[in-house]
Design a protein around this motif. Structure first.
Motif, short mmCIF file in Angstrom:
data_model
loop_
_atom_site.label_atom_id
_atom_site.label_comp_id
_atom_site.label_asym_id
_atom_site.label_seq_id
_atom_site.Cartn_x
_atom_site.Cartn_y
_atom_site.Cartn_z
N GLY A 118 66.18 45.25 -7.63
CA GLY A 118 66.93 43.97 -8.07
C GLY A 118 66.88 44.06 -9.51
N LEU A 119 66.03 44.40 -10.21
CA LEU A 119 65.89 44.38 -11.69
C LEU A 119 66.97 45.39 -12.07
CD1 LEU A 119 62.09 43.91 -12.52
CD2 LEU A 119 63.84 42.34 -12.70
N SER A 120 66.94 46.41 -11.65
CA SER A 120 68.02 47.64 -11.95
C SER A 120 69.46 47.10 -11.60
CB SER A 120 67.41 48.76 -11.23
OG SER A 120 66.28 49.38 -11.65
N ALA A 121 69.62 46.41 -10.63
CA ALA A 121 70.82 46.02 -10.33
C ALA A 121 71.53 44.88 -11.38
CB ALA A 121 70.91 45.25 -8.84
N ILE A 122 70.63 44.12 -11.82
CA ILE A 122 71.11 43.16 -12.78
C ILE A 122 70.76 43.54 -14.25
CG2 ILE A 122 70.58 41.11 -10.96
CD1 ILE A 122 68.14 40.51 -12.76
N SER A 123 70.65 44.77 -14.55
CA SER A 123 70.42 45.51 -15.70
C SER A 123 71.76 45.88 -16.30
CB SER A 123 69.45 46.72 -15.81
OG SER A 123 68.21 46.19 -15.37
N ALA A 177 73.30 48.95 -7.48
CA ALA A 177 73.98 47.40 -7.04
C ALA A 177 74.11 47.79 -5.29
CB ALA A 177 75.22 47.53 -7.94
N GLY A 178 74.35 48.86 -4.97
CA GLY A 178 74.67 48.92 -3.39
C GLY A 178 73.27 48.82 -2.70
N GLY A 179 72.23 49.35 -3.19
CA GLY A 179 70.74 49.04 -2.71
C GLY A 179 70.42 47.53 -2.67
N PHE A 180 70.59 46.90 -3.55
CA PHE A 180 70.57 45.22 -4.02
C PHE A 180 71.34 44.69 -2.82
CE2 PHE A 180 71.02 41.32 -5.80
CZ PHE A 180 69.53 40.80 -5.79
N ALA A 181 72.49 45.01 -2.77
CA ALA A 181 73.68 44.39 -1.87
C ALA A 181 73.17 44.57 -0.35
CB ALA A 181 74.89 44.96 -2.09
N LEU A 182 72.46 45.66 -0.04
CA LEU A 182 72.12 45.92 1.39
C LEU A 182 70.79 45.29 1.57
CD1 LEU A 182 72.59 49.76 1.54
CD2 LEU A 182 73.81 47.95 2.54
N ILE A 183 69.89 44.75 0.68
CA ILE A 183 68.62 44.31 0.92
C ILE A 183 68.81 42.70 0.88
CG2 ILE A 183 66.28 43.93 -0.22
CD1 ILE A 183 66.35 46.74 -1.22
N LEU A 184 69.57 42.26 -0.01
CA LEU A 184 69.46 40.93 -0.18
C LEU A 184 69.95 39.94 1.14
CD1 LEU A 184 69.23 38.60 -2.12
CD2 LEU A 184 71.62 38.78 -2.96
N PRO A 185 71.01 40.35 1.98
CA PRO A 185 71.50 39.53 3.09
C PRO A 185 70.21 39.48 4.26
CG PRO A 185 73.40 40.85 2.38
CD PRO A 185 72.09 41.30 1.74
N ALA A 186 69.42 40.77 4.38
CA ALA A 186 68.57 40.82 5.21
C ALA A 186 67.22 39.87 4.89
CB ALA A 186 68.05 42.22 5.42
N LEU A 187 67.13 39.98 3.59
CA LEU A 187 66.05 38.84 3.10
C LEU A 187 66.22 37.47 3.35
CD1 LEU A 187 64.95 40.84 -0.27
CD2 LEU A 187 63.87 40.87 2.01
#
Length: 292
Positions: A52-57, A263-273
């Motif tokens: 998440g931190l890397s996705a918003i960096s 960004a792709g990894g964060f987009a895959l994790i967020l909806p499931a969370l």
């Protein structure tokens, strides 16, 4: 008459000392359990936090070496570029549709099977429960390749329907066993009382059993949705142009930049969370507990 006065006899009872060893032992065990839970939570949450931190960096912060734990500069340009990339939004819609359809068909097919396991005793019941788990014992490629061949012959290849069938096949064993444990926890006396007052077997199950088992059924849908959302290989095999978001990200990893991957990894994790956070109360209720 003479009255004799006897001196009052005082008996003092000495209480044994309180043994606090069991209480201390219980507190130590609770502290160790709490520490283990915190350690497991940190172990599982740390990769999510780093992604998440890397996705918003910003891209400059991603290129820093050595990289600090907290980014030196924040930016949402990477996430915006990811969602503006070709095929990302349609793939996101395909993932949501496949997850919802998988939850629906898993409950439609698996809940009656779980009810039958919970309410009826028949020959081969234990063998049947073991047999349905064999689907999860097989590698996904063993199932997806024959299914892809069948989908090509039925002209449903490269559709959300094909992905739904694959994910429903994978989710059914878990759904059947979870719903069976849920229906076992509903007392049969309530169902029999409803039949005494004039309900048929179907009406008693629909009006009495299902409302009481609804929190558990909602909890089982969490596992089904997350399984469908995270499944990659089956969706990659049975689709080509209408892929889900995990399959879309997987096929683009070789040519994608580092920022796109985070960004792709964060987009895959967020909806499931988010889905788990919304359904958290039902998940805990499945084991007979309630969050306060």
């Amino acid at each position: 008459m003479s009255t004799e006065t006897r001196p009052a006899e005082t008996t003092e009872r000495t209480l044994p000392p309180v043994d606090t060893a069991p209480l201390r032992r219980r507190r130590r065990q609770a502290a160790w359990v709490q520490a283990a839970c915190v350690a497991v939570t940190l172990f599982m949450a740390l990769p999510i936090v780093l992604i998440g931190l890397s996705a918003i960096s910003s891209r400059a912060a991603l290129a820093e070496f050595p990289k600090p734990f907290l980014p030196s500069e924040y930016s949402f340009d990477t996430l915006l570029a990811f969602f503006e990339a070709t095929g990302t939004v349609p793939a996101l819609g395909n993932s949501v549709l496949a997850g919802i359809y998988t939850v629906f068909w898993s409950l439609v097919v698996g809940a009656p099977a779980g009810y039958a396991l919970a309410r009826h005793a028949f020959r081969g019941k234990d063998a049947y429960q073991v047999f349905i788990l064999l689907v999860r014992a097989l590698p996904i490629v063993v199932l997806s390749v024959p299914l892809a061949t069948m989908f090509l012959r039925l002209d449903v290849y490269d559709t959300v329907f094909a992905v739904t069938l694959v994910h429903t096949t994978l989710a059914l064993p878990t759904t059947v066993l979870i719903t069976a444990s849920i229906f076992v926890s509903v007392p049969t006396d309530l169902e029999e009382a409803a039949q005494v007052f004039g309900c048929t077997r179907w009406q008693a199950a629909r009006k009495v059993v299902v409302p009481l088992a609804l929190p558990g059924l909602a909890a089982s849908s969490i596992f089904t949705f997350v399984l469908s959302w995270n499944e990659i290989l089956g969706a990659t095999v049975v689709t080509l142009g209408h892929r889900t978001l995990p399959a879309q990200v997987l096929t683009a990893l070789d040519e994608a930049s580092t920022a796109y991957r985070f960004a792709g990894g964060f987009a895959l994790i967020l909806p499931a969370l988010v889905f788990i956070a919304v359904m958290r109360r039902y998940l805990v209720n499945m084991w007979g507990t309630t969050l306060r």
